[in-house]
Design a protein around this motif. Structure first.
Motif, PDB file in Angstrom:
ATOM      1  N   ASP A  18       0.840  -1.198   0.000  1.00 12.48           N
ATOM      2  CA  ASP A  18       0.000   0.000   0.000  1.00 12.48           C
ATOM      3  C   ASP A  18       0.873   1.246   0.000  1.00 12.48           C
ATOM      4  O   ASP A  18       0.847   2.037   0.932  1.00 12.48           O
ATOM      5  N   GLY A  72      -1.103   4.607   0.134  1.00 13.59           N
ATOM      6  CA  GLY A  72      -1.658   4.944   1.443  1.00 13.59           C
ATOM      7  C   GLY A  72      -0.644   4.899   2.558  1.00 13.59           C
ATOM      8  O   GLY A  72      -1.020   4.932   3.740  1.00 13.59           O
ATOM      9  N   ARG A 118      -3.580   1.729   5.449  1.00 16.90           N
ATOM     10  CA  ARG A 118      -4.910   1.237   5.145  1.00 16.90           C
ATOM     11  C   ARG A 118      -4.937  -0.281   5.323  1.00 16.90           C
ATOM     12  O   ARG A 118      -4.084  -0.992   4.802  1.00 16.90           O
ATOM     13  N   ALA A 169      -0.858  -0.152   9.388  1.00 20.88           N
ATOM     14  CA  ALA A 169      -2.118  -0.878   9.542  1.00 20.88           C
ATOM     15  C   ALA A 169      -1.883  -2.355   9.829  1.00 20.88           C
ATOM     16  O   ALA A 169      -2.637  -2.968  10.598  1.00 20.88           O
TER      17      ALA A 169
END
Length: 242
Positions: free
Chosen positions: A65, A68, A72, A111
């Protein structure tokens, strides 16, 4: 208590963190592996700093990711997550070997880190993935009220843990980090240093309800995002050495 910091998170012309300034003050470097930040040039430069300052090297893998910044959550199968972790660890290790360095541990990023601390099945998958890597590596996880349970799980899987505490974050009664979306989730300087002192002197933290929660941590996470944070690391280090 050892100090660890997330590093190597720049990408191309975009710069994240003051790696050159923070590296002399830390013991453990969690280096991005390319899936949330970092690129080959950034990685090579970060590793040269690790070597120069003789800092212990850790892999800092994430969900795939980059857009992000790994913040995320993603739904992944166990096999896909395992492959994702192995790919990132191997990339860092390969680049490290060029500079006669070796990876000692793994600290998941963003995350993925938060998800595994809230999902026992995901934590098990992460530990099993690292245990299946080609050589033995430790895993850094959050020190929570379930430390004994996590230690027992790691023992069954055949892997060693490093327990981490956060200087700047407000804790819940479960030993988890209060979400940043909630008020007072990030401490000011005075509260931060008070929490560090409590970790150091009493192996405990005061939670968001005022409860004293015993926590034994091997390492403290610090940040090197700006000049003020570098000065704060120096204050923390001085406090821990008294």
């Amino acid at each position: 208590m050892l100090l660890n910091c997330d590093l190597g998170e720049s990408f191309g012309a975009w710069k994240m963190g003051l790696d050159e300034q923070v590296m002399p003050h830390i013991d453990l470097a969690n280096v991005a592996c390319g899936f949330h930040a970092g690129d080959p040039d950034v990685l090579a430069h970060t590793l040269s700093l690790v070597k120069q300052h003789q800092v212990t090297l850790g892999a800092h893998p994430s969900y795939p990711d980059k857009q992000g910044f790994g913040r995320r959550s993603m739904q992944m199968s166990e096999q896909s997550l395992t492959n994702t972790l192995h790919y990132q660890i191997a990339a860092l290790e390969g680049m490290a070997n060029v500079q006669q360095l070796s990876v000692s541990y793994v600290k998941p990023h963003g995350a993925l880190y938060n998800d595994m601390m809230n999902n026992p099945q995901l934590l098990k998958w992460v530990l099993q993935a690292v245990a299946r890597y080609s050589r033995s590596l430790k895993v850094m996880i959050l020190a929570t009220a379930e430390q004994d349970k996590h230690r027992e799980l790691a023992h069954k899987i055949g892997i060693d843990l490093m327990f981490e505490a956060f200087a700047d974050r407000l804790y819940t009664d479960e030993g988890l980090l209060t979400p940043r979306s909630q008020p007072n989730s990030v401490h000011n300087k005075q509260a931060l240093l008070q929490q560090v002192s409590q970790f150091h002197d009493d192996n405990s933290v005061t939670t968001n309800t005022g409860k004293r929660l015993p926590l034994v941590a091997d390492t403290l996470c610090v940040h090197g995002d700006n000049e003020a944070s570098i000065m704060l690391i120096q204050d923390i280090k001085q406090l821990l050495n008294t």
